[in-house]
Design an enzyme around this catalytic site. Structure first.
Site, PDB file in Angstrom:
ATOM      1  N   ARG A  62       0.810  -1.226   0.000  1.00 43.56           N
ATOM      2  CA  ARG A  62       0.000   0.000   0.000  1.00 43.56           C
ATOM      3  C   ARG A  62       0.839   1.269   0.000  1.00 43.56           C
ATOM      4  O   ARG A  62       0.511   2.240  -0.682  1.00 43.56           O
ATOM      5  CB  ARG A  62      -0.951   0.009   1.207  1.00 43.56           C
ATOM      6  CG  ARG A  62      -1.720   1.312   1.374  1.00 43.56           C
ATOM      7  CD  ARG A  62      -2.918   1.159   2.272  1.00 43.56           C
ATOM      8  NE  ARG A  62      -3.965   0.390   1.633  1.00 43.56           N
ATOM      9  CZ  ARG A  62      -4.895   0.927   0.819  1.00 43.56           C
ATOM     10  NH1 ARG A  62      -4.867   2.214   0.546  1.00 43.56           N
ATOM     11  NH2 ARG A  62      -5.816   0.183   0.289  1.00 43.56           N
ATOM     12  N   THR A  75      33.064 -12.267  15.908  1.00 45.68           N
ATOM     13  CA  THR A  75      31.857 -12.987  16.292  1.00 45.68           C
ATOM     14  C   THR A  75      30.691 -12.401  15.514  1.00 45.68           C
ATOM     15  O   THR A  75      30.807 -11.313  14.927  1.00 45.68           O
ATOM     16  CB  THR A  75      31.611 -12.890  17.808  1.00 45.68           C
ATOM     17  OG1 THR A  75      30.584 -13.819  18.177  1.00 45.68           O
ATOM     18  CG2 THR A  75      31.196 -11.482  18.220  1.00 45.68           C
ATOM     19  N   SER A  76      29.571 -13.091  15.506  1.00 47.38           N
ATOM     20  CA  SER A  76      28.452 -12.691  14.644  1.00 47.38           C
ATOM     21  C   SER A  76      28.035 -11.243  14.855  1.00 47.38           C
ATOM     22  O   SER A  76      27.800 -10.494  13.904  1.00 47.38           O
ATOM     23  CB  SER A  76      27.240 -13.598  14.895  1.00 47.38           C
ATOM     24  OG  SER A  76      27.558 -14.928  14.596  1.00 47.38           O
ATOM     25  N   HIS A 131      -6.841  25.196  24.512  1.00 52.21           N
ATOM     26  CA  HIS A 131      -7.911  24.321  25.021  1.00 52.21           C
ATOM     27  C   HIS A 131      -9.091  24.268  24.051  1.00 52.21           C
ATOM     28  O   HIS A 131     -10.238  24.079  24.460  1.00 52.21           O
ATOM     29  CB  HIS A 131      -8.388  24.780  26.402  1.00 52.21           C
ATOM     30  CG  HIS A 131      -7.278  24.988  27.384  1.00 52.21           C
ATOM     31  ND1 HIS A 131      -6.684  23.959  28.084  1.00 52.21           N
ATOM     32  CD2 HIS A 131      -6.615  26.113  27.761  1.00 52.21           C
ATOM     33  CE1 HIS A 131      -5.732  24.431  28.852  1.00 52.21           C
ATOM     34  NE2 HIS A 131      -5.652  25.737  28.670  1.00 52.21           N
ATOM     35  N   SER A 146     -15.824  10.371  -0.363  1.00 53.65           N
ATOM     36  CA  SER A 146     -16.685   9.430   0.337  1.00 53.65           C
ATOM     37  C   SER A 146     -17.358   8.524  -0.682  1.00 53.65           C
ATOM     38  O   SER A 146     -17.661   8.949  -1.803  1.00 53.65           O
ATOM     39  CB  SER A 146     -17.753  10.176   1.147  1.00 53.65           C
ATOM     40  OG  SER A 146     -18.775   9.305   1.575  1.00 53.65           O
ATOM     41  N   LYS A 148     -17.944  15.294  -0.033  1.00 52.27           N
ATOM     42  CA  LYS A 148     -16.930  15.210   1.024  1.00 52.27           C
ATOM     43  C   LYS A 148     -15.507  15.424   0.486  1.00 52.27           C
ATOM     44  O   LYS A 148     -15.132  14.907  -0.562  1.00 52.27           O
ATOM     45  CB  LYS A 148     -16.983  13.849   1.718  1.00 52.27           C
ATOM     46  CG  LYS A 148     -18.201  13.616   2.579  1.00 52.27           C
ATOM     47  CD  LYS A 148     -18.255  14.517   3.787  1.00 52.27           C
ATOM     48  CE  LYS A 148     -17.164  14.207   4.799  1.00 52.27           C
ATOM     49  NZ  LYS A 148     -17.246  12.864   5.360  1.00 52.27           N
ATOM     50  N   ARG A 149     -14.721  16.179   1.267  1.00 53.77           N
ATOM     51  CA  ARG A 149     -13.290  16.354   0.991  1.00 53.77           C
ATOM     52  C   ARG A 149     -12.551  16.128   2.311  1.00 53.77           C
ATOM     53  O   ARG A 149     -12.311  17.059   3.068  1.00 53.77           O
ATOM     54  CB  ARG A 149     -13.002  17.752   0.438  1.00 53.77           C
ATOM     55  CG  ARG A 149     -13.601  17.972  -0.938  1.00 53.77           C
ATOM     56  CD  ARG A 149     -13.038  19.203  -1.624  1.00 53.77           C
ATOM     57  NE  ARG A 149     -13.478  19.303  -2.995  1.00 53.77           N
ATOM     58  CZ  ARG A 149     -12.971  20.153  -3.889  1.00 53.77           C
ATOM     59  NH1 ARG A 149     -11.982  20.968  -3.530  1.00 53.77           N
ATOM     60  NH2 ARG A 149     -13.419  20.186  -5.122  1.00 53.77           N
TER      61      ARG A 149
END
Length: 462
Positions: free
Chosen positions: A15, A111-112, A160, A286, A292-293
């Protein structure tokens, strides 16, 4: 092995990977092919350092260099299916491509996790310097441009969720640009601290000390080939705090992007309508409401942040490794690449949205006008207090209640109130202008915007 991207499991691989150029760029650092490529680079750096010490010839280096170029992910995985060990599988694949004389020197003294942790530091360092920071700077520059462009655009400030005092939209953009800039600076600092190791199975240089009296210097020589420094001390692994700090820095960048997007999303609400996303000619908002936007890009940014931010908890959990090392971070550590990739895809999306942002200054002015006659409460209280009123805040508070109850402007009430005539008489022209023309009550929003933009451009050379 060829695979249709729509048969992949991770959404990042189908996606969110439809933009091929970006996906290919990410693959250079974050794919499994890249993982093996960077591990092979560490193996090559080790052989180069061995040759520099005279342990093997530079002909061996040339053989290993050619072998590394020819490594294929599939063959390493096939070998791992046999050995049940990823690094031994890589080593065996390199050894198969070189002469018998050269084979003993591949992985000698390592070592690894000398290989794994060093390779991870290397690829995240290079990805950040070559890919992530430049992308963030492009977004930063776009936000700076918007800040300059809108430095005089009046907007009501909100605290707020309520109307507060006026400012300019340019200052809002400068605020987010400043936060992003600070996060880029932090990211650059943190990524420069990513380090590697060549200290052996328990960090005591057991194997390399068999060859060298100064194994710590040898470690530095290996890592210098890669542009890295050694950790001050290691066990079998590099201390996890370096990678923890790195991922934390990515997540905090993500947080700034999510906060910005959440603000812009709310400003796009029907009843506010101050900003808007670009909407393509054939775009559908929609499946049932043609009008709708929706702010899908801003919502996607927040959703991606919600996906990757909690993974920071896993990074903190990965700080714990029993004694010199256990395998409890083996699986989780592989997903760091997804965090970096998700951030890059989000930055790319937000850059496109920011470059085509719709700003409705008329709606900003209309929304300001909704509170125009109340926002002078703050300067009125301050002016009265400065002029000697004994309880200016309480006086103005009660006046706002009266204005609200009677449906009158605050300005009307103060002009008609004989009680404060003597205090208002002490105000100079500029102070009176602010009371009677609240549009002017934006403090130094314009000047701060210009100051912030100039400072950031200078520091980053933009």
């Amino acid at each position: 092995m060829e695979r249709n991207i729509f048969e992949n499991i991770c959404p990042l691989d189908h996606r969110y990977s439809l933009k091929k150029d970006l996906f290919n760029d990410l693959g250079k650092y974050f794919s499994e092919k890249a993982t093996i490529y960077f591990q092979a680079r560490v193996e090559l750096a080790l052989v180069k350092a061995l040759a520099g010490r005279g342990v093997c010839s530079f002909d061996v280096v040339k053989e290993v260099e050619e072998a590394v170029k020819g490594i294929k992910v599939g063959e390493v995985y096939e070998e791992e299916a046999r050995t049940r060990h990823n690094i031994r599988a890589l080593v065996n694949c390199i050894r198969k491509k070189i002469s018998a004389e050269a084979r003993p020197f591949v992985h000698l003294s390592a070592t690894s996790f000398d290989i794994v942790d060093t390779a991870n530091s290397l690829r995240y360092k290079e990805a950040t310097e070559k890919l992530i920071v430049p992308a963030l700077e492009r977004l930063l520059e776009q936000w700076l441009n918007l800040a300059e462009q809108e430095r005089d655009t009046l907007q009501i400030g909100r605290t707020h969720g309520q109307h507060a005092e006026p400012l300019t939209f340019g200052l809002v953009m400068a605020y987010y640009a400043s936060r992003l800039h600070e996060r880029i600076v932090n990211l650059e600092k943190v990524v420069s601290s990513l380090c590697g190791k060549m200290a052996g199975a328990v960090g005591a240089y057991n194997a390399s000390s068999l060859f060298f009296e100064d194994p710590e210097e040898f470690e530095k020589e290996v890592l210098k080939e890669l542009g890295l420094k050694p950790a001050p001390v290691s066990t079998q692994i590099v201390p996890p705090e370096y990678m923890t700090d790195y991922v934390h820095s990515l997540i905090t960048v993500f947080g700034v992007l999510a906060d910005f997007s959440d603000d812009m999303r709310h400003l796009q609400r029907t009843e506010i309508g101050e900003t808007g996303e670009y909407f393509a000619k054939d775009q559908v908002g929609s499946s049932t409401m043609p009008h709708k936007r929706n702010p899908i890009n801003y919502e996607n940014v927040k959703s991606m942040w919600k996906t990757f931010m909690p993974r920071m908890v896993t990074m903190y959990l990965d700080q714990l490794s029993e004694h010199q090392r256990d395998l409890t971070n083996s699986a989780s550590g592989r997903f760091i690449a997804e965090i970096a990739s998700g951030l890059m895809m989000t930055v790319d999306r937000l850059y496109k949205v920011s470059s085509r942002m719709k700003i409705n200054s008329r709606k900003m002015k209309n929304n300001f006008n909704l509170s125009k006659n109340m926002i002078i409460a703050e300067p009125l209280y301050i002016f009265l207090a400065a002029a000697g009123h004994p309880d200016a805040h309480e006086y103005v508070r009660k006046l706002t209640l009266k204005a609200d109850k009677e449906g009158k402007d605050l300005v009307e009430l103060i002009k008609a109130d004989k009680e404060i005539e003597t205090y208002l008489a002490k105000l100079d022209k500029r102070q009176k202008d602010i009371l009677y023309n609240p549009e002017q009550y934006t403090g130094i929003a314009r000047e701060r915007t210009e100051e912030i933009v100039t400072k950031i451009r200078k520091e980053r050379g933009l």
